[in-house]
Design a protein around this motif. Structure first.
Motif, PDB file in Angstrom:
ATOM      1  N   VAL A  21      46.912  41.795  56.914  1.00 32.05           N
ATOM      2  CA  VAL A  21      46.837  41.439  55.492  1.00 32.05           C
ATOM      3  C   VAL A  21      48.206  41.617  54.847  1.00 32.05           C
ATOM      4  N   ALA A  22      48.865  42.749  55.112  1.00 32.76           N
ATOM      5  CA  ALA A  22      50.182  43.015  54.520  1.00 32.76           C
ATOM      6  C   ALA A  22      51.206  41.982  54.977  1.00 32.76           C
ATOM      7  N   LEU A  23      51.155  41.581  56.256  1.00 32.99           N
ATOM      8  CA  LEU A  23      52.103  40.583  56.751  1.00 32.99           C
ATOM      9  C   LEU A  23      51.828  39.216  56.139  1.00 32.99           C
TER      10      LEU A  23
ATOM     11  N   ASP B 115      42.059  39.953  44.457  1.00 31.78           N
ATOM     12  CA  ASP B 115      41.374  40.817  45.428  1.00 31.78           C
ATOM     13  C   ASP B 115      41.030  40.074  46.706  1.00 31.78           C
ATOM     14  N   ALA B 116      41.361  38.779  46.765  1.00 31.66           N
ATOM     15  CA  ALA B 116      41.174  37.984  47.979  1.00 31.66           C
ATOM     16  C   ALA B 116      42.231  36.882  48.001  1.00 31.66           C
ATOM     17  N   ALA B 117      42.663  36.531  49.190  1.00 31.13           N
ATOM     18  CA  ALA B 117      43.677  35.492  49.348  1.00 31.13           C
ATOM     19  C   ALA B 117      43.380  34.717  50.623  1.00 31.13           C
ATOM     20  N   ALA B 118      44.131  33.650  50.826  1.00 33.34           N
ATOM     21  CA  ALA B 118      43.998  32.850  52.047  1.00 33.34           C
ATOM     22  C   ALA B 118      45.384  32.391  52.469  1.00 33.34           C
ATOM     23  N   ILE B 119      45.563  32.249  53.771  1.00 29.31           N
ATOM     24  CA  ILE B 119      46.819  31.749  54.331  1.00 29.31           C
ATOM     25  C   ILE B 119      46.496  30.530  55.182  1.00 29.31           C
ATOM     26  N   CYS B 120      47.306  29.501  55.051  1.00 26.71           N
ATOM     27  CA  CYS B 120      47.124  28.293  55.857  1.00 26.71           C
ATOM     28  C   CYS B 120      47.721  28.548  57.241  1.00 26.71           C
ATOM     29  N   PRO B 121      46.975  28.315  58.313  1.00 23.64           N
ATOM     30  CA  PRO B 121      47.500  28.565  59.652  1.00 23.64           C
ATOM     31  C   PRO B 121      48.590  27.572  60.077  1.00 23.64           C
ATOM     32  N   ARG B 122      48.793  26.527  59.309  1.00 16.04           N
ATOM     33  CA  ARG B 122      49.845  25.565  59.634  1.00 16.04           C
ATOM     34  C   ARG B 122      51.101  25.813  58.793  1.00 16.04           C
TER      35      ARG B 122
ATOM     36  N   PHE C 170      40.954  36.290  53.398  1.00 14.39           N
ATOM     37  CA  PHE C 170      40.884  37.723  53.658  1.00 14.39           C
ATOM     38  C   PHE C 170      40.813  38.497  52.349  1.00 14.39           C
ATOM     39  N   ALA C 171      40.123  39.620  52.403  1.00 10.09           N
ATOM     40  CA  ALA C 171      40.072  40.530  51.265  1.00 10.09           C
ATOM     41  C   ALA C 171      41.396  41.284  51.203  1.00 10.09           C
ATOM     42  N   VAL C 172      41.839  41.576  49.995  1.00 12.38           N
ATOM     43  CA  VAL C 172      43.084  42.317  49.797  1.00 12.38           C
ATOM     44  C   VAL C 172      42.727  43.724  49.349  1.00 12.38           C
ATOM     45  N   PRO C 173      43.044  44.742  50.175  1.00 13.72           N
ATOM     46  CA  PRO C 173      42.751  46.108  49.771  1.00 13.72           C
ATOM     47  C   PRO C 173      43.496  46.459  48.478  1.00 13.72           C
ATOM     48  N   THR C 174      42.940  47.363  47.718  1.00 12.52           N
ATOM     49  CA  THR C 174      43.543  47.783  46.448  1.00 12.52           C
ATOM     50  C   THR C 174      44.997  48.190  46.637  1.00 12.52           C
TER      51      THR C 174
ATOM     52  N   ALA D  15      49.200  44.498  44.657  1.00 11.53           N
ATOM     53  CA  ALA D  15      50.444  44.203  43.947  1.00 11.53           C
ATOM     54  C   ALA D  15      51.253  43.119  44.651  1.00 11.53           C
ATOM     55  N   TYR D  16      50.985  42.888  45.934  1.00  9.79           N
ATOM     56  CA  TYR D  16      51.723  41.894  46.724  1.00  9.79           C
ATOM     57  C   TYR D  16      50.967  40.584  46.857  1.00  9.79           C
ATOM     58  N   ALA D  17      49.748  40.544  46.371  1.00  8.53           N
ATOM     59  CA  ALA D  17      48.905  39.348  46.470  1.00  8.53           C
ATOM     60  C   ALA D  17      49.233  38.377  45.332  1.00  8.53           C
ATOM     61  N   PRO D  18      49.066  37.090  45.580  1.00 11.90           N
ATOM     62  CA  PRO D  18      49.276  36.145  44.485  1.00 11.90           C
ATOM     63  C   PRO D  18      48.311  36.448  43.341  1.00 11.90           C
ATOM     64  N   ASP D  19      48.830  36.511  42.152  1.00  7.77           N
ATOM     65  CA  ASP D  19      48.043  36.840  40.953  1.00  7.77           C
ATOM     66  C   ASP D  19      47.341  38.192  41.069  1.00  7.77           C
ATOM     67  N   GLU D  20      47.831  39.062  41.962  1.00  5.11           N
ATOM     68  CA  GLU D  20      47.222  40.375  42.231  1.00  5.11           C
ATOM     69  C   GLU D  20      45.728  40.249  42.506  1.00  5.11           C
TER      70      GLU D  20
END
Length: 132
Positions: free
Chosen positions: A67-69, A28-35, A13-17, A21-26
């Motif tokens: 995204v925030a969760l 602009d995109a992150a991923a979460i493992c569904p497991r 998912f894209a991380v809004p600006t 500040a809450y994203a890993p390494d700040e």
């Protein structure tokens, strides 16, 4: 590249600006493992406009609340280090119209979810952050 050891495709998912500040390494995109629910930065090219958070749970929030969760879940790995950011991320979930604790409860009830960290124990601490 996402490095989770689970045999499943992560949800990118894209991380809004406003949430970087809450994203890993700040990132602009992150991923979460569904497991295992591990959250890691990814290349922006790995994201799509249609984020499949329903792969986590049919009741997982969508849009900015989702995204925030997801980012808040990633911050749970270290409550002591991330306390302030975690509190802010959970408040962002609420501002976006979702109940973070209810969403977390429903996520933990999913049989396919096996968090890498003890989210059930952390849930009580998250409640104290929000309402304590």
């Amino acid at each position: 590249m996402y490095s989770c050891d689970c045999d499943t495709t992560p949800i990118s998912f894209a991380v809004p600006t406003s949430l970087r500040a809450y994203a890993p390494d700040e990132a602009d995109a992150a991923a979460i493992c569904p497991r295992c629910l591990r959250v890691e930065p990814v290349a922006d090219t790995d994201t799509t406009d249609d984020v499949a958070f329903d792969r986590l749970s049919s009741s997982f929030p969508t849009g900015e609340a989702g995204v925030a969760l997801a980012l808040a879940i990633g911050l749970c790995a270290s409550l002591a280090t991330n306390r302030s950011a975690l509190e802010d991320a959970l408040e962002a979930v609420e501002r976006a119209g979702a109940d973070p604790l209810l969403a977390l409860d429903r996520l933990l009830a999913e049989p396919s979810v096996e968090p890498a960290i003890d989210l059930e124990r952390r849930r009580h601490q998250l409640e104290q952050l929000l309402y304590g």
